[in-house]
Motif scaffolding. Structure first.
Motif, PDB file in Angstrom:
ATOM      1  N   SER A 122       0.811  -1.225   0.000  1.00 18.46           N
ATOM      2  CA  SER A 122       0.000   0.000   0.000  1.00 18.46           C
ATOM      3  C   SER A 122       0.840   1.270   0.000  1.00 18.46           C
ATOM      4  CB  SER A 122      -0.925   0.002   1.225  1.00 18.46           C
ATOM      5  OG  SER A 122      -0.175  -0.010   2.425  1.00 18.46           O
ATOM      6  N   MET A 167      -1.483  -0.342  -8.996  1.00 20.74           N
ATOM      7  CA  MET A 167      -1.630  -0.273  -7.541  1.00 20.74           C
ATOM      8  C   MET A 167      -1.174   1.086  -7.009  1.00 20.74           C
ATOM      9  SD  MET A 167      -3.026  -2.933  -6.187  1.00 20.74           S
ATOM     10  CE  MET A 167      -2.479  -2.954  -4.481  1.00 20.74           C
ATOM     11  N   LYS A 169      -3.990   3.458  -7.550  1.00 17.73           N
ATOM     12  CA  LYS A 169      -5.035   3.193  -6.549  1.00 17.73           C
ATOM     13  C   LYS A 169      -4.638   3.781  -5.192  1.00 17.73           C
ATOM     14  CE  LYS A 169      -7.445  -0.589  -4.203  1.00 17.73           C
ATOM     15  NZ  LYS A 169      -7.550  -2.068  -4.061  1.00 17.73           N
ATOM     16  N   THR A 171      -6.460   6.902  -3.300  1.00 24.04           N
ATOM     17  CA  THR A 171      -7.018   6.637  -1.978  1.00 24.04           C
ATOM     18  C   THR A 171      -6.443   7.590  -0.937  1.00 24.04           C
ATOM     19  OG1 THR A 171      -7.236   4.305  -2.542  1.00 24.04           O
ATOM     20  CG2 THR A 171      -7.374   4.867  -0.216  1.00 24.04           C
TER      21      THR A 171
END
Length: 623
Positions: A476, A503, A506, A510
């Motif tokens: 993350s 990713m 993303k 986010t």
């Protein structure tokens, strides 16, 4: 206008009296093969739509729809003039699709289908009696029939042939669909009924290509699902573990929708549950490296790759064949806590790597592997024991010291002293307690940026993977994702680079609190560059281009007098396409872990000076 046909299927469907309606439908199923071809296709199209939307409705299966479909399939396969008459060419596709839809969820429907004799005509379609379009729906239907214990044995009667056909389809579907459909730029050369079935009469060339890619991918997924039905029962393992097919499996991307067979790695994991499968997989360096790359990626199937490696490490017959390669990759994942619903993965990896580390009779002879395992032992066992006893005061002291080292490293980085920055980041990593997870993420990620600038992508991948393993949740940390994406791109690993880039976007969106976060231009640019390389038909396109190039070279050598002006337009287009698709590297994009500080403040200078003086004093005392 009122219908005058007493056996009209559409009128029967509107009949309010249930008994009359069921009798009419049953009669209609018996008469469909002999009615007018245009009406027959309309009925089949309607039945296809009903089967897709109401696959668990028992009415049609109980009234003989499977016998009707079997009759139509046999006639389509064995009577070519009938097949080519009018619109009959659509019938085998619809018939096989209807069988597959009704057998998708209900084992009792599958049993009725087998009793009706659907397997033989489906097998004929799978053999290629018509085209790839019919193979798609045939392998889908056979996969559903093989899913149930009650109907599996009926498919397994033809086990060897079914398995070989499924392997062939999984490996070659991309090339077949590309060569026979997508590569044909002239719409008139494409088979008309293929175009009509793919687009349902809407959309041009772009829509056809997009749907063809989707359907080719489905052929591969359903072929793997059919193979999975045999492998999960321990059948045909030796046949499936063909060396070349294992290589193909390791490169198959994407998977069956319900996750029962997630792409090639799902198939490899099932094979790794068997002794023969583990032995064959361990003998292929390409397959092992592919699984290792997956385990260090942000792919949804990352945990599948880790599972495969753990299974190989726990088997003493395969452990020492793969340990040298596997330890290099898993070394970066020993701190991985959780992936989805799987927890304590890092602990499982550590245990698997250190199974016989302290054993005097260990068969580990490679000094590099021993060094890695010793480092894991020190960091995960010895260091953890020491840090458990560390006081809060000592922890805070370490935090301040690490912060000073990081600032000094950042300063060296901005001065362009990249090698010096690497040394200082390394020092900070060694001093940083494992409990200071955020600090360690930053140190590993920043050192990875240095390695990128030093053109050392392997070291950058290792550092970013460590940072992503520590992050919560795993994979993350946006900047590490971007840096690893760049490193994979440098190494020519387009699939892994694309996954990390997606990713990163993303994570970036986010993390941005704004409702309309703007995706960074450099990420969009990277995705555009990677899409062609990761296209489902990329390999098929490359093979076709290479064949065309070799043919052009052969023709040029046979006629050396031909000038460029004399080449045909097609030849020039092919050569231009080949030149445009050469792998070109543009400059690296840099994302900084911390805000840019053009001028170093006086306070920072004092902290760095105090740290250096303290370090020199301690070194003098030790001497």
């Amino acid at each position: 206008m009122s219908c005058t046909n007493p056996t009209c299927f559409f009128c029967i469907m509107k009949e309010p009296n249930l008994l009359i309606r069921r009798a009419g439908i049953k009669k209609c199923f018996k008469e469909i093969p002999s009615i007018n071809e245009q009406e027959r296709v309309l009925i089949l199209s309607s039945l296809w739509n009903i089967a897709m939307t109401q696959p668990e409705d028992p009415e049609f299966p109980s009234l003989g729809i499977f016998k009707c479909m079997v009759s139509l399939l046999h006639k389509s396969i064995n009577d070519k003039p009938w097949l080519l008459d009018g619109q009959n060419v659509y019938i085998p596709y619809y018939a096989a699709h209807i069988v597959g839809s009704y057998t998708m969820n209900r084992f009792e429907f599958a049993e009725k289908a087998v009793e009706s004799g659907v397997i033989l005509p489906l097998l004929d379609l799978m053999r290629g009696k018509m085209s790839w379009l019919e193979q798609r729906v045939a392998v889908r239907a056979l996969g559903h029939l093989a899913s149930y214990d009650s109907t599996f044995e009926a498919v397994a009667v033809y086990e060897e042939e079914v398995v070989k056909l499924a392997m062939g389809l999984a490996s070659s579907c991309g090339e077949v669909v590309y060569n026979e459909f997508v590569a044909l730029k002239d719409e008139n050369k494409r088979v008309e009924y293929h175009k009509n079935l793919i687009t349902r009469g809407a959309g041009g060339l772009e829509m056809e290509n997009r749907k063809a890619e989707e359907w080719a991918s489905q052929i591969q997924c359903w072929s793997l699902h059919l193979l999975n039905c045999f492998a999960i029962r321990g059948r045909s393992i030796d046949l499936i573990c063909n060396k070349e097919f294992l290589k193909d499996l390791s490169s198959m991307w994407g998977g069956y929708v319900n996750h029962t067979s997630p792409a090639g790695v799902g198939m490899i994991r099932i094979l790794c549950y068997t002794r023969v499968g583990r032995t064959r997989v361990s003998e292929s360096k390409e397959v092992i490296e592919s699984i290792c790359n997956l385990s260090r990626s942000s792919d949804d199937w990352q945990y599948m790759g880790i599972d495969c490696l753990l299974l190989l490490l726990h088997d003493l017959n395969t452990r020492y064949k793969v340990l040298e390669i596997v330890s290099f990759y898993l070394f970066d994942l020993v701190e991985l806590r959780k992936l989805g619903e799987r927890s304590k993965l890092g602990q499982k990896i550590t245990r698997a790597l250190l199974i016989d580390f302290k054993n005097r009779k260990s068969r580990i002879k490679n000094p590099e592997v021993e060094r890695r395992l010793k480092e894991i032992w020190v960091s995960k066992v010895d260091r953890n024991r020491r840090e458990i006893l560390m006081s809060d005061e000592k922890l805070e002291e370490k935090r301040v010291l690490v912060s000073l080292i990081k600032q000094a490293a950042n300063h060296s980085f901005w001065l362009g002293e990249i090698e010096t920055a690497v040394v200082k980041y390394t020092e900070g990593i060694k001093l940083c307690p494992t409990r200071l997870r955020k600090e360690r993420i930053v140190l590993h990620s920043n050192r990875a940026q240095c390695y990128l600038l030093l053109n050392n992508p392997d070291a950058a991948i290792s550092d970013t993977t460590r940072a992503l393993s520590i992050s919560n949740p795993a994979n993350s940390h946006a900047k590490s994702l971007w840096r690893r994406s760049q490193a994979y791109y440098i190494k020519g690993m387009a699939k892994e680079s694309l996954m990390d880039c997606l990713m990163f976007i993303k994570a970036f969106v986010t993390a941005d609190k704004k409702k309309h976060a703007k995706i960074p231009y450099y990420a969009v640019h990277m995705i555009r560059k990677l899409m062609d390389s990761t296209w489902f038909f990329a390999s098929a396109k490359s093979k076709l281009s290479n064949n065309c190039t070799s043919n052009l070279d052969a023709s040029s050598s046979s006629d050396p007098g031909r000038s460029k002006e004399e080449l045909t337009n097609d030849e020039l287009l092919i050569r231009r396409a080949i030149n445009e698709n050469k792998h070109l590297m543009s400059g690296l994009y840099t994302i900084l872990e911390e805000p840019v500080i053009r001028k170093v403040s006086q306070a920072t200078r004092r902290k760095v000076y105090r740290y250096r003086r303290r370090k020199n004093t301690s070194m003098a005392r030790s001497i």
